[in-house]
Scaffold this motif. Structure first.
Motif, PDB file in Angstrom:
ATOM      1  N   HIS A  12       0.846  -1.193   0.000  1.00  0.00           N
ATOM      2  CA  HIS A  12       0.000   0.000   0.000  1.00  0.00           C
ATOM      3  C   HIS A  12       0.881   1.242   0.000  1.00  0.00           C
ATOM      4  O   HIS A  12       2.044   1.183   0.365  1.00  0.00           O
ATOM      5  N   THR A  13       0.294   2.381  -0.347  1.00  0.00           N
ATOM      6  CA  THR A  13       0.958   3.655  -0.106  1.00  0.00           C
ATOM      7  C   THR A  13       0.659   4.049   1.336  1.00  0.00           C
ATOM      8  O   THR A  13      -0.281   3.532   1.958  1.00  0.00           O
ATOM      9  N   VAL A  14       1.409   4.972   1.870  1.00  0.00           N
ATOM     10  CA  VAL A  14       1.202   5.395   3.257  1.00  0.00           C
ATOM     11  C   VAL A  14      -0.162   6.044   3.445  1.00  0.00           C
ATOM     12  O   VAL A  14      -0.784   5.925   4.486  1.00  0.00           O
ATOM     13  N   SER A  15      -0.666   6.710   2.416  1.00  0.00           N
ATOM     14  CA  SER A  15      -1.940   7.418   2.525  1.00  0.00           C
ATOM     15  C   SER A  15      -3.132   6.580   2.072  1.00  0.00           C
ATOM     16  O   SER A  15      -4.207   7.119   1.827  1.00  0.00           O
TER      17      SER A  15
ATOM     18  N   ARG B 174      -6.850  -0.008  -4.340  1.00  0.00           N
ATOM     19  CA  ARG B 174      -7.368   1.320  -4.009  1.00  0.00           C
ATOM     20  C   ARG B 174      -6.315   2.411  -4.211  1.00  0.00           C
ATOM     21  O   ARG B 174      -6.579   3.443  -4.794  1.00  0.00           O
ATOM     22  N   CYS B 175      -5.114   2.179  -3.681  1.00  0.00           N
ATOM     23  CA  CYS B 175      -4.099   3.231  -3.764  1.00  0.00           C
ATOM     24  C   CYS B 175      -3.115   3.036  -4.910  1.00  0.00           C
ATOM     25  O   CYS B 175      -2.418   3.967  -5.280  1.00  0.00           O
TER      26      CYS B 175
ATOM     27  N   ALA C 279      -9.021   3.029   6.935  1.00  0.00           N
ATOM     28  CA  ALA C 279     -10.280   2.409   7.351  1.00  0.00           C
ATOM     29  C   ALA C 279     -10.033   1.276   8.339  1.00  0.00           C
ATOM     30  O   ALA C 279     -10.795   1.090   9.281  1.00  0.00           O
ATOM     31  N   ALA C 280      -8.972   0.522   8.135  1.00  0.00           N
ATOM     32  CA  ALA C 280      -8.663  -0.584   9.040  1.00  0.00           C
ATOM     33  C   ALA C 280      -8.272  -0.083  10.424  1.00  0.00           C
ATOM     34  O   ALA C 280      -8.522  -0.739  11.426  1.00  0.00           O
TER      35      ALA C 280
END
Length: 83
Positions: A8-11, A78-79, A17-18
């Motif tokens: 994932h990216t940091v943002s 998502r990211c 959400a998790a």
């Protein structure tokens, strides 16, 4: 950021959400979220997600690539982190 099999990216909204229930229920030790955000310290609240720098990310990807090039990881949809 990486969990066991997803990068994932940091943002990333999925990570945010998790973590939301943890913030609402307050099992996060005071200041732990700030230490994570600024220092990458996960000792207070998260053992499943790690912040990786570029070298660590490259090693994480190599560890999860099979001998024939098969991938044992995936990128977050998502990211969509860039490699």
């Amino acid at each position: 950021m990486a969990d066991k099999q997803v990068l994932h990216t940091v943002s990333c909204n999925e990570i945010t959400a998790a973590l939301a229930p943890m913030r609402a229920g307050s099992p996060v030790p005071d200041g732990a979220l700030g230490r994570f955000a600024h220092d990458g310290d996960t000792s207070g609240w998260s053992t499943q997600v790690r912040v990786l720098d570029q070298v660590e990310t490259e090693a994480w990807l190599r560890e999860r690539t099979g001998p024939r090039g098969g991938l044992r990881y995936r990128l977050c949809r998502r990211c969509a982190p860039l490699l």
